[in-house]
Design a protein around this motif. Structure first.
Motif, mmCIF file in Angstrom:
data_model
loop_
_atom_site.group_PDB
_atom_site.id
_atom_site.type_symbol
_atom_site.label_atom_id
_atom_site.label_comp_id
_atom_site.label_asym_id
_atom_site.label_seq_id
_atom_site.Cartn_x
_atom_site.Cartn_y
_atom_site.Cartn_z
ATOM 1 N N ASN A 116 17.665 28.005 36.181
ATOM 2 C CA ASN A 116 18.491 28.793 37.107
ATOM 3 C C ASN A 116 19.712 28.043 37.635
ATOM 4 O OD1 ASN A 116 16.849 31.141 37.001
ATOM 5 N ND2 ASN A 116 15.407 30.145 38.388
ATOM 6 N N SER A 117 20.167 27.014 36.909
ATOM 7 C CA SER A 117 21.338 26.273 37.368
ATOM 8 C C SER A 117 22.536 26.544 36.453
ATOM 9 C CB SER A 117 21.031 24.781 37.472
ATOM 10 O OG SER A 117 22.003 24.141 38.277
ATOM 11 N N ILE A 118 23.535 25.692 36.525
ATOM 12 C CA ILE A 118 24.848 25.928 35.916
ATOM 13 C C ILE A 118 24.786 26.357 34.449
ATOM 14 C CG2 ILE A 118 27.027 24.804 35.251
ATOM 15 C CD1 ILE A 118 26.817 25.601 38.206
ATOM 16 N N ASP A 119 24.107 25.594 33.596
ATOM 17 C CA ASP A 119 24.107 25.926 32.175
ATOM 18 C C ASP A 119 23.521 27.310 31.934
ATOM 19 O OD1 ASP A 119 24.592 25.155 29.363
ATOM 20 O OD2 ASP A 119 22.414 25.361 29.239
ATOM 21 N N GLU A 120 22.396 27.603 32.550
ATOM 22 C CA GLU A 120 21.753 28.907 32.356
ATOM 23 C C GLU A 120 22.622 30.040 32.910
ATOM 24 O OE1 GLU A 120 17.587 31.212 33.420
ATOM 25 O OE2 GLU A 120 17.713 29.053 33.738
ATOM 26 N N ILE A 121 23.215 29.835 34.070
ATOM 27 C CA ILE A 121 24.062 30.860 34.695
ATOM 28 C C ILE A 121 25.288 31.143 33.839
ATOM 29 C CG2 ILE A 121 25.598 31.317 36.653
ATOM 30 C CD1 ILE A 121 23.559 29.659 38.363
ATOM 31 N N ILE A 122 26.045 30.100 33.513
ATOM 32 C CA ILE A 122 27.301 30.284 32.777
ATOM 33 C C ILE A 122 27.041 30.773 31.357
ATOM 34 C CG2 ILE A 122 29.408 29.152 31.946
ATOM 35 C CD1 ILE A 122 29.254 29.485 35.031
ATOM 36 N N PHE A 123 26.045 30.189 30.686
ATOM 37 C CA PHE A 123 25.718 30.610 29.323
ATOM 38 C C PHE A 123 25.327 32.087 29.306
ATOM 39 C CE2 PHE A 123 23.223 31.032 25.451
ATOM 40 C CZ PHE A 123 23.984 30.319 24.544
ATOM 41 N N GLY A 124 24.549 32.507 30.296
ATOM 42 C CA GLY A 124 24.134 33.905 30.390
ATOM 43 C C GLY A 124 25.311 34.844 30.576
ATOM 44 N N PHE A 125 26.251 34.455 31.439
ATOM 45 C CA PHE A 125 27.442 35.286 31.648
ATOM 46 C C PHE A 125 28.275 35.377 30.366
ATOM 47 C CE2 PHE A 125 27.497 34.275 36.452
ATOM 48 C CZ PHE A 125 26.756 35.416 36.732
ATOM 49 N N LEU A 126 28.423 34.259 29.653
ATOM 50 C CA LEU A 126 29.207 34.259 28.418
ATOM 51 C C LEU A 126 28.542 35.135 27.365
ATOM 52 C CD1 LEU A 126 31.709 32.671 27.016
ATOM 53 C CD2 LEU A 126 29.870 31.564 25.799
ATOM 54 N N GLY B 90 28.750 38.927 28.256
ATOM 55 C CA GLY B 90 30.082 39.507 28.384
ATOM 56 C C GLY B 90 30.254 40.267 29.689
ATOM 57 N N ALA B 91 29.359 40.005 30.635
ATOM 58 C CA ALA B 91 29.377 40.728 31.910
ATOM 59 C C ALA B 91 30.670 40.479 32.676
ATOM 60 C CB ALA B 91 28.180 40.298 32.767
ATOM 61 N N ILE B 92 31.176 41.554 33.289
ATOM 62 C CA ILE B 92 32.326 41.455 34.180
ATOM 63 C C ILE B 92 31.768 41.135 35.566
ATOM 64 C CG2 ILE B 92 34.338 42.632 35.129
ATOM 65 C CD1 ILE B 92 34.322 42.317 32.023
ATOM 66 N N ASN B 93 32.259 40.063 36.160
ATOM 67 C CA ASN B 93 31.757 39.605 37.447
ATOM 68 C C ASN B 93 32.843 39.614 38.504
ATOM 69 O OD1 ASN B 93 28.928 38.424 36.897
ATOM 70 N ND2 ASN B 93 30.184 37.631 35.227
ATOM 71 N N ALA B 94 32.431 39.847 39.723
ATOM 72 C CA ALA B 94 33.339 39.666 40.857
ATOM 73 C C ALA B 94 33.472 38.167 41.076
ATOM 74 C CB ALA B 94 32.775 40.345 42.094
ATOM 75 N N ILE B 95 34.697 37.677 41.126
ATOM 76 C CA ILE B 95 34.970 36.256 41.354
ATOM 77 C C ILE B 95 35.572 36.125 42.747
ATOM 78 C CG2 ILE B 95 36.173 34.197 40.516
ATOM 79 C CD1 ILE B 95 34.193 35.465 38.463
ATOM 80 N N ALA B 96 35.101 35.142 43.497
ATOM 81 C CA ALA B 96 35.641 34.879 44.832
ATOM 82 C C ALA B 96 35.825 33.376 44.990
ATOM 83 C CB ALA B 96 34.710 35.422 45.913
ATOM 84 N N ILE B 97 37.023 32.974 45.397
ATOM 85 C CA ILE B 97 37.339 31.553 45.543
ATOM 86 C C ILE B 97 38.039 31.338 46.878
ATOM 87 C CG2 ILE B 97 38.663 29.607 44.605
ATOM 88 C CD1 ILE B 97 38.386 30.980 41.843
ATOM 89 N N ARG B 98 37.547 30.354 47.635
ATOM 90 C CA ARG B 98 38.168 29.969 48.909
ATOM 91 C C ARG B 98 38.456 28.473 48.879
ATOM 92 N NH1 ARG B 98 33.469 31.825 52.715
ATOM 93 N NH2 ARG B 98 32.969 33.632 51.454
ATOM 94 N N PRO B 99 39.497 28.028 49.573
ATOM 95 C CA PRO B 99 39.791 26.595 49.640
ATOM 96 C C PRO B 99 38.698 25.805 50.359
ATOM 97 C CG PRO B 99 41.659 27.879 50.449
ATOM 98 C CD PRO B 99 40.543 28.823 50.223
ATOM 99 N N ASP B 100 37.973 26.460 51.272
ATOM 100 C CA ASP B 100 36.933 25.787 52.045
ATOM 101 C C ASP B 100 35.700 26.671 52.084
ATOM 102 O OD1 ASP B 100 35.888 23.687 53.579
ATOM 103 O OD2 ASP B 100 36.517 24.599 55.454
ATOM 104 N N ASN B 101 34.533 26.049 52.066
ATOM 105 C CA ASN B 101 33.260 26.764 52.103
ATOM 106 C C ASN B 101 32.931 27.121 53.554
ATOM 107 O OD1 ASN B 101 30.753 27.833 51.622
ATOM 108 N ND2 ASN B 101 30.109 26.186 50.257
ATOM 109 N N ALA C 136 36.345 39.266 36.410
ATOM 110 C CA ALA C 136 36.556 38.477 35.195
ATOM 111 C C ALA C 136 35.258 38.315 34.427
ATOM 112 C CB ALA C 136 37.118 37.107 35.557
ATOM 113 N N PHE C 137 35.415 37.868 33.187
ATOM 114 C CA PHE C 137 34.261 37.472 32.387
ATOM 115 C C PHE C 137 34.444 36.013 31.987
ATOM 116 C CE2 PHE C 137 37.378 39.293 29.518
ATOM 117 C CZ PHE C 137 37.396 38.435 28.436
ATOM 118 N N VAL C 138 33.342 35.362 31.655
ATOM 119 C CA VAL C 138 33.400 33.976 31.196
ATOM 120 C C VAL C 138 33.817 34.014 29.736
ATOM 121 C CG1 VAL C 138 32.093 31.868 30.750
ATOM 122 C CG2 VAL C 138 31.643 33.188 32.825
#
Length: 140
Positions: free
Chosen positions: A66-76, A79-90, A104-106
């Motif tokens: 359930n970490s980065i490789d599994e998440i990103i590989f699954g999205f790629l 071909g799922a379209i995902n809501a992307i949200a980016i902020r300069p600070d958490n 976007a999609f990966v």
């Protein structure tokens, strides 16, 4: 003069918060300059064309369940379209901490990358989809 140093950016891909693995984020928003120069003009004339969003992430790779490789590989793979949200600070969305949102999609993922003696990294490219623009949200 530096006004902000990025030390704790927030990056969401769908419902997955990958912020704690981000080494770098590059969100670029551009507009095409369409040539509208005609006979008789003595100076080039341009019109505003299509906008484009480009987003590249460099993440510390993590092969745990359930970490980065599994998440990103699954999205790629999906071909799922995902809501992307980016902020300069958490931290909370505000005028001083806007959240940039788009769909976007990966489109690119490097599952294994690195040199001897280094921790593995992955470069991820998020490609916009759905024809929507980049939204700058400052409402908490």
């Amino acid at each position: 003069m530096v006004q902000k140093v990025l030390t704790n950016a927030k990056v969401l891909i769908g419902a997955s918060d990958v912020s704690d693995h981000v080494k770098s984020v590059n969100l670029e928003y551009t507009v095409d300059a369409v040539d509208a120069t005609k006979m008789g003009d003595t100076t080039k004339n341009s019109k505003v064309g299509l906008r484009d969003i480009k987003c590249d992430l460099e993440l510390h790779q993590d092969y745990a369940d359930n970490s980065i490789d599994e998440i990103i590989f699954g999205f790629l793979e999906s071909g799922a379209i995902n809501a992307i949200a980016i902020r300069p600070d958490n931290a909370a969305i505000s005028a001083n901490n806007p959240e940039y949102q788009f769909s976007a999609f990966v489109s690119s993922h490097s599952p294994v990358a690195g040199s001897v003696g280094e921790g593995p990294m992955t470069k991820v490219t998020l490609t916009p989809s759905g024809g929507g623009a980049l939204v700058r949200d400052i409402t908490p």
